[in-house]
Scaffold this motif. Structure first.
Motif, PDB file in Angstrom:
ATOM      1  N   VAL A   1       5.611  -9.710   6.575  1.00 46.82           N
ATOM      2  CA  VAL A   1       5.917 -11.038   6.837  1.00 46.82           C
ATOM      3  C   VAL A   1       4.478 -11.488   7.119  1.00 46.82           C
ATOM      4  O   VAL A   1       3.753 -11.066   7.900  1.00 46.82           O
ATOM      5  CB  VAL A   1       7.000 -11.135   8.060  1.00 46.82           C
ATOM      6  N   CYS A   2       4.089 -12.772   6.591  1.00 43.92           N
ATOM      7  CA  CYS A   2       2.860 -13.436   6.888  1.00 43.92           C
ATOM      8  C   CYS A   2       3.218 -14.573   7.910  1.00 43.92           C
ATOM      9  O   CYS A   2       4.406 -15.319   7.907  1.00 43.92           O
ATOM     10  CB  CYS A   2       2.179 -13.896   5.708  1.00 43.92           C
ATOM     11  N   GLU A   3       2.453 -14.682   8.860  1.00 39.10           N
ATOM     12  CA  GLU A   3       2.599 -15.829   9.765  1.00 39.10           C
ATOM     13  C   GLU A   3       2.753 -17.048   8.993  1.00 39.10           C
ATOM     14  O   GLU A   3       1.896 -17.733   8.704  1.00 39.10           O
ATOM     15  CB  GLU A   3       1.283 -15.888  10.733  1.00 39.10           C
ATOM     16  N   GLY A   4       3.917 -17.588   9.422  1.00 40.97           N
ATOM     17  CA  GLY A   4       4.314 -19.076   8.814  1.00 40.97           C
ATOM     18  C   GLY A   4       4.413 -19.019   7.506  1.00 40.97           C
ATOM     19  O   GLY A   4       4.402 -20.013   6.829  1.00 40.97           O
ATOM     20  N   GLY A   5       4.267 -17.842   6.621  1.00 46.84           N
ATOM     21  CA  GLY A   5       4.396 -17.746   5.230  1.00 46.84           C
ATOM     22  C   GLY A   5       5.446 -16.816   4.596  1.00 46.84           C
ATOM     23  O   GLY A   5       6.420 -16.594   5.242  1.00 46.84           O
ATOM     24  N   PRO A   6       5.275 -16.346   3.359  1.00 43.16           N
ATOM     25  CA  PRO A   6       6.219 -15.778   2.890  1.00 43.16           C
ATOM     26  C   PRO A   6       6.503 -14.304   3.150  1.00 43.16           C
ATOM     27  O   PRO A   6       5.578 -13.765   3.726  1.00 43.16           O
ATOM     28  CB  PRO A   6       5.703 -15.626   1.258  1.00 43.16           C
ATOM     29  N   VAL A   7       7.618 -13.711   2.905  1.00 41.54           N
ATOM     30  CA  VAL A   7       8.033 -12.005   3.091  1.00 41.54           C
ATOM     31  C   VAL A   7       7.550 -11.684   1.667  1.00 41.54           C
ATOM     32  O   VAL A   7       8.119 -11.962   0.728  1.00 41.54           O
ATOM     33  CB  VAL A   7       9.409 -12.260   3.684  1.00 41.54           C
ATOM     34  N   PHE A   8       7.069 -10.517   1.862  1.00 36.22           N
ATOM     35  CA  PHE A   8       6.648  -9.467   0.706  1.00 36.22           C
ATOM     36  C   PHE A   8       7.446  -8.426   0.927  1.00 36.22           C
ATOM     37  O   PHE A   8       7.762  -7.617   1.922  1.00 36.22           O
ATOM     38  CB  PHE A   8       5.163  -9.357   0.880  1.00 36.22           C
ATOM     39  N   ARG A   9       7.839  -7.788  -0.411  1.00 38.27           N
ATOM     40  CA  ARG A   9       8.134  -6.398  -0.475  1.00 38.27           C
ATOM     41  C   ARG A   9       7.105  -5.662  -0.818  1.00 38.27           C
ATOM     42  O   ARG A   9       6.376  -5.692  -1.790  1.00 38.27           O
ATOM     43  CB  ARG A   9       9.244  -6.134  -1.718  1.00 38.27           C
ATOM     44  N   ILE A  10       6.848  -4.289  -0.003  1.00 37.23           N
ATOM     45  CA  ILE A  10       5.884  -3.266  -0.590  1.00 37.23           C
ATOM     46  C   ILE A  10       6.493  -1.983  -0.425  1.00 37.23           C
ATOM     47  O   ILE A  10       7.310  -1.976   0.221  1.00 37.23           O
ATOM     48  CB  ILE A  10       4.522  -3.530   0.322  1.00 37.23           C
TER      49      ILE A  10
ATOM     50  N   LYS B   1       5.893  -4.165  -6.021  1.00 37.11           N
ATOM     51  CA  LYS B   1       5.814  -3.810  -4.551  1.00 37.11           C
ATOM     52  C   LYS B   1       4.932  -2.648  -4.674  1.00 37.11           C
ATOM     53  O   LYS B   1       4.082  -2.369  -3.357  1.00 37.11           O
ATOM     54  CB  LYS B   1       7.176  -3.277  -3.855  1.00 37.11           C
ATOM     55  N   GLU B   2       4.667  -1.811  -5.451  1.00 37.56           N
ATOM     56  CA  GLU B   2       3.751  -0.687  -5.548  1.00 37.56           C
ATOM     57  C   GLU B   2       2.144  -1.335  -5.480  1.00 37.56           C
ATOM     58  O   GLU B   2       1.157  -0.634  -5.290  1.00 37.56           O
ATOM     59  CB  GLU B   2       3.752   0.196  -6.814  1.00 37.56           C
ATOM     60  N   ALA B   3       2.019  -2.543  -5.865  1.00 38.96           N
ATOM     61  CA  ALA B   3       0.488  -3.110  -6.317  1.00 38.96           C
ATOM     62  C   ALA B   3       0.157  -3.386  -4.542  1.00 38.96           C
ATOM     63  O   ALA B   3      -1.072  -3.427  -4.632  1.00 38.96           O
ATOM     64  CB  ALA B   3       0.543  -4.287  -7.135  1.00 38.96           C
ATOM     65  N   ALA B   4       0.992  -3.806  -3.952  1.00 35.66           N
ATOM     66  CA  ALA B   4       0.497  -4.073  -2.271  1.00 35.66           C
ATOM     67  C   ALA B   4       0.139  -3.003  -1.819  1.00 35.66           C
ATOM     68  O   ALA B   4       0.828  -1.836  -1.612  1.00 35.66           O
ATOM     69  CB  ALA B   4       1.545  -5.011  -1.676  1.00 35.66           C
ATOM     70  N   ILE B   5      -0.918  -3.078  -0.847  1.00 33.00           N
ATOM     71  CA  ILE B   5      -1.224  -2.031   0.140  1.00 33.00           C
ATOM     72  C   ILE B   5      -1.401  -2.729   1.732  1.00 33.00           C
ATOM     73  O   ILE B   5      -1.953  -3.659   1.659  1.00 33.00           O
ATOM     74  CB  ILE B   5      -2.646  -1.244  -0.284  1.00 33.00           C
TER      75      ILE B   5
END
Length: 103
Positions: free
Chosen positions: A1-10, A93-97
């Protein structure tokens, strides 16, 4: 979760409570149309800046967070991008670290 922004799947099962998410720019796919449903991370955004780069063109997209992409000249021409163009970003989701705030 980014502060005030989108939610990411990693990928993974252990993440820092606070930290950074990094992506290689070539792991981000850019499109003019909405990707198929079920993509891991799919965000709509707006092109904010375009500038020449060593690889073709650097494009900065605002999708709640800023994303920096290097596009080949042929991909850039194919997408027909301009500043303020609406676009879609996707990445697996594998691309995010996830990295802790302090290493």
């Amino acid at each position: 979760v980014c502060e005030g922004g989108p939610v990411f799947r990693i990928s993974g099962n252990s993440f820092p409570e606070e930290g950074l998410m990094i992506l290689k720019s070539d792991a981000i796919k850019l499109s003019n149309s909405e990707p198929p449903a079920g993509s891991d991370n799919c965000l709509n955004g707006v092109v904010r800046e375009i500038s020449p780069s060593e690889y073709g063109m650097e494009v900065i997209v605002d999708a709640g967070e800023k994303f920096f992409l290097d596009l080949t000249a042929s991909d850039f021409r194919l997408l027909q991008l301009k500043e303020l163009s609406p676009v879609w970003l996707t990445f697996t989701k594998e691309a995010a670290i996830a990295l802790p705030e302090r290493i």
